[in-house]
Scaffold this motif. Sequence first.
Motif, short mmCIF file in Angstrom:
data_model
loop_
_atom_site.label_atom_id
_atom_site.label_comp_id
_atom_site.label_asym_id
_atom_site.label_seq_id
_atom_site.Cartn_x
_atom_site.Cartn_y
_atom_site.Cartn_z
N GLU A 1 0.99 -1.10 0.09
CA GLU A 1 0.12 -0.06 0.07
C GLU A 1 0.72 1.33 0.04
N GLU A 2 0.29 2.49 -0.62
CA GLU A 2 1.04 3.71 -0.80
C GLU A 2 -0.01 4.62 -0.55
N SER A 3 0.34 5.72 0.28
CA SER A 3 -0.53 6.71 0.67
C SER A 3 -0.17 7.99 -0.60
N ILE A 4 -1.17 8.76 -1.09
CA ILE A 4 -1.19 9.93 -1.95
C ILE A 4 -2.18 10.73 -1.55
N ARG A 5 -1.86 12.07 -1.95
CA ARG A 5 -2.82 13.11 -1.76
C ARG A 5 -3.52 13.64 -2.89
N LEU A 6 -4.88 13.51 -3.22
CA LEU A 6 -5.65 13.80 -4.41
C LEU A 6 -6.44 14.94 -4.14
N ARG A 7 -6.60 15.89 -5.16
CA ARG A 7 -7.25 17.14 -4.95
C ARG A 7 -8.65 16.96 -5.85
N GLU A 8 -9.56 17.75 -5.31
CA GLU A 8 -10.83 17.26 -5.91
C GLU A 8 -11.67 18.72 -5.98
N GLU A 9 -12.63 19.02 -7.05
CA GLU A 9 -13.15 20.54 -7.16
C GLU A 9 -14.59 20.14 -7.14
N ARG A 10 -15.23 21.06 -6.40
CA ARG A 10 -16.90 21.34 -6.33
C ARG A 10 -17.41 22.86 -6.72
N VAL A 11 -18.23 22.66 -7.83
CA VAL A 11 -18.83 24.08 -8.08
C VAL A 11 -19.92 24.25 -7.04
N THR A 12 -19.84 25.48 -6.44
CA THR A 12 -21.20 25.96 -5.58
C THR A 12 -21.51 27.00 -6.28
N VAL A 13 -22.99 27.32 -6.10
CA VAL A 13 -23.75 28.34 -6.53
C VAL A 13 -24.30 29.10 -5.15
N GLY B 1 -27.75 35.17 -21.21
CA GLY B 1 -26.72 34.34 -21.23
C GLY B 1 -26.40 33.30 -20.54
N GLN B 2 -25.42 32.58 -20.50
CA GLN B 2 -25.09 31.43 -19.63
C GLN B 2 -23.54 31.44 -19.20
N ILE B 3 -23.60 30.89 -18.21
CA ILE B 3 -22.14 30.54 -17.36
C ILE B 3 -22.07 29.22 -16.98
N GLU B 4 -20.78 28.63 -17.47
CA GLU B 4 -20.62 27.24 -17.11
C GLU B 4 -19.21 26.87 -16.36
N LEU B 5 -19.27 26.03 -15.40
CA LEU B 5 -18.04 25.89 -14.59
C LEU B 5 -17.98 24.53 -14.43
N THR B 6 -16.72 23.88 -14.89
CA THR B 6 -16.66 22.54 -14.85
C THR B 6 -15.59 22.11 -13.50
N GLU B 7 -16.07 20.86 -13.01
CA GLU B 7 -15.68 20.62 -11.70
C GLU B 7 -14.44 19.19 -12.21
#
Length: 284
Positions: free
Chosen positions: A184-196, A216-222
């Motif tokens: 086993e090996e430990s690794i730090r992972l980053r995760e994005e969340r879009v909030t309104v 108009g339209q606004i789009e944000l990707t996680e």
Amino acid sequence: MALTVIGVFDNASEARQAVENLVNAGFTRQNIDLSLRSDTSATYGDTTSTQYATRTDADNDSGSGIGNFFSSLFGSDDDDANRYARATESGSLVTVHAQTEDEAEKAADVLDEAGAINVNERTPVADSLTREPSASMGAAFLDTDQPAGDQTIKVIEENLEVGKRTVETGGVRLRSRIVAKPVEESIRLREERVTVQRNAVNRPATATDLDAFKEGQIELTEHQEVPVVSKTATVVEEISVGKNVTERDEVVRDTVRKTEVDIDDTTDTTKPRLDGDDVTYSTK
């Protein structure tokens, strides 16, 4: 050692019975000779093969027949030959050819029990060369071995010969196998969340606000990070198999045999002997 056992009987019936007793005691008829006193004309049989023979008056002469037979046994000792020839003038003779002294003793005992006469009592002479006489003992045995030429003892000697051969004493076997173990090996992972987020306001619209007052339209990707696993193989050790050859000196110890011959002079100067070297008596 060949021995001849002779038994003299007063009548033919006793002699025939002695032959039967010998056969019952284990002797073969081929080794038993029977010479009977008879009025018919016949000659004394061959002492090595003839089973039965009859004898006439002429056969009692020491120059022929029974006389020759005893002469062949006693050699140059005419006194002993004549003594036995005279003892058989009116009797019957049983001759047994034995191979050992024990066998000769057994045959003599059988003949004695069957009634063999004591020749020494019938024709008394010095009896230093025959079986010691007694009231019931009449059979006597003689050593009739004839020299068959030079006798040889082979002297054999062993020699030690040391050689070499290769034998298997052991070895090493390498066997590789694949084993698996959990890691086993430990690794730090980053995760994005879009909030309104909605905020209530109350202010006059500005020119900027009015410019934005349109559809108009606004789009944000996680995005998020996931583990990526790969394996690399690394050589961490090398195992080699070889041989180291050494030499050593070893002393081989064993025993070898050889024949050693001891020569003893067995001449008994106190024992009377016949003049002939090829005929001697066995005594008890």
